[in-house]
Motif scaffolding. Sequence first.
Motif, PDB file in Angstrom:
ATOM      1  N   MET A  15       7.023  55.599 126.670  1.00  0.00           N
ATOM      2  CA  MET A  15       6.119  56.426 126.162  1.00  0.00           C
ATOM      3  C   MET A  15       6.689  57.994 126.455  1.00  0.00           C
ATOM      4  SD  MET A  15       2.066  56.587 126.920  1.00  0.00           S
ATOM      5  CE  MET A  15       1.268  58.247 126.853  1.00  0.00           C
ATOM      6  N   ASP A  16       6.860  58.575 125.245  1.00  0.00           N
ATOM      7  CA  ASP A  16       7.319  59.880 125.432  1.00  0.00           C
ATOM      8  C   ASP A  16       6.633  60.875 125.098  1.00  0.00           C
ATOM      9  OD1 ASP A  16      10.091  59.179 125.915  1.00  0.00           O
ATOM     10  OD2 ASP A  16      10.657  59.133 124.032  1.00  0.00           O
ATOM     11  N   VAL A  17       6.520  61.881 125.993  1.00  0.00           N
ATOM     12  CA  VAL A  17       5.353  63.111 125.590  1.00  0.00           C
ATOM     13  C   VAL A  17       6.231  64.390 125.098  1.00  0.00           C
ATOM     14  CG1 VAL A  17       4.046  64.847 126.718  1.00  0.00           C
ATOM     15  CG2 VAL A  17       4.060  62.581 127.650  1.00  0.00           C
ATOM     16  N   GLU A  18       5.642  64.491 123.855  1.00  0.00           N
ATOM     17  CA  GLU A  18       6.370  65.854 123.227  1.00  0.00           C
ATOM     18  C   GLU A  18       5.668  67.013 123.694  1.00  0.00           C
ATOM     19  OE1 GLU A  18       6.942  65.654 118.930  1.00  0.00           O
ATOM     20  OE2 GLU A  18       7.280  63.445 118.970  1.00  0.00           O
ATOM     21  N   TRP A  19       6.347  67.697 124.715  1.00  0.00           N
ATOM     22  CA  TRP A  19       5.611  68.938 125.460  1.00  0.00           C
ATOM     23  C   TRP A  19       5.551  69.948 124.669  1.00  0.00           C
ATOM     24  CZ3 TRP A  19       3.450  67.518 129.695  1.00  0.00           C
ATOM     25  CH2 TRP A  19       3.906  66.366 130.194  1.00  0.00           C
ATOM     26  N   GLY A  20       6.254  70.126 123.520  1.00  0.00           N
ATOM     27  CA  GLY A  20       5.846  71.476 122.647  1.00  0.00           C
ATOM     28  C   GLY A  20       4.894  71.118 121.647  1.00  0.00           C
ATOM     29  N   ILE A  21       4.557  70.089 121.360  1.00  0.00           N
ATOM     30  CA  ILE A  21       3.150  69.673 120.755  1.00  0.00           C
ATOM     31  C   ILE A  21       1.922  69.772 121.439  1.00  0.00           C
ATOM     32  CG2 ILE A  21       2.054  67.939 119.222  1.00  0.00           C
ATOM     33  CD1 ILE A  21       4.785  67.159 118.093  1.00  0.00           C
ATOM     34  N   LEU A  22       2.284  69.478 122.646  1.00  0.00           N
ATOM     35  CA  LEU A  22       0.951  69.413 123.689  1.00  0.00           C
ATOM     36  C   LEU A  22       0.688  70.869 124.119  1.00  0.00           C
ATOM     37  CD1 LEU A  22      -0.767  67.480 125.511  1.00  0.00           C
ATOM     38  CD2 LEU A  22       0.885  67.664 127.237  1.00  0.00           C
ATOM     39  N   GLY A  23       1.840  71.520 124.315  1.00  0.00           N
ATOM     40  CA  GLY A  23       1.684  73.018 124.486  1.00  0.00           C
ATOM     41  C   GLY A  23       0.878  73.755 123.429  1.00  0.00           C
ATOM     42  N   GLY A  24       1.241  73.257 122.058  1.00  0.00           N
ATOM     43  CA  GLY A  24       0.765  74.074 121.092  1.00  0.00           C
ATOM     44  C   GLY A  24      -0.579  73.768 120.950  1.00  0.00           C
ATOM     45  N   VAL A  25      -1.026  72.546 120.885  1.00  0.00           N
ATOM     46  CA  VAL A  25      -2.609  72.235 121.071  1.00  0.00           C
ATOM     47  C   VAL A  25      -3.428  72.845 121.948  1.00  0.00           C
ATOM     48  CG1 VAL A  25      -4.136  70.026 121.506  1.00  0.00           C
ATOM     49  CG2 VAL A  25      -2.028  69.702 119.855  1.00  0.00           C
TER      50      VAL A  25
END
Length: 92
Positions: A1-11
């Motif tokens: 399971m990979d976390v896309e930190w850029g998308i999470l930070g954007g949200v």
Amino acid sequence: MDVEWGILGGVFGVSLGITVVVVVMFSLGIAAWARASGETPGAGDLDGRAPDRGWAAAPTRGRGKGAAAVAVVCFAACLAVAAYGIDLIVPG
């Protein structure tokens, strides 16, 4: 399971920004509503004496109606953001 930190930070950034905007709009609505009702805090409010509201008795020339309109627009914007958020969360 990979976390896309850029998308999470954007949200996180968007949700924080919308939260700040809604709080500011609600605060402006409350301030405008108080101005529309003619209730302004006086210096006497802080020390328990009756405030001198002689300066607030001057005619406002429709300022109350304008302030009430601003308050309604601010509250409607807050309600629209909340309704949109609920629409996003609740499955259609």
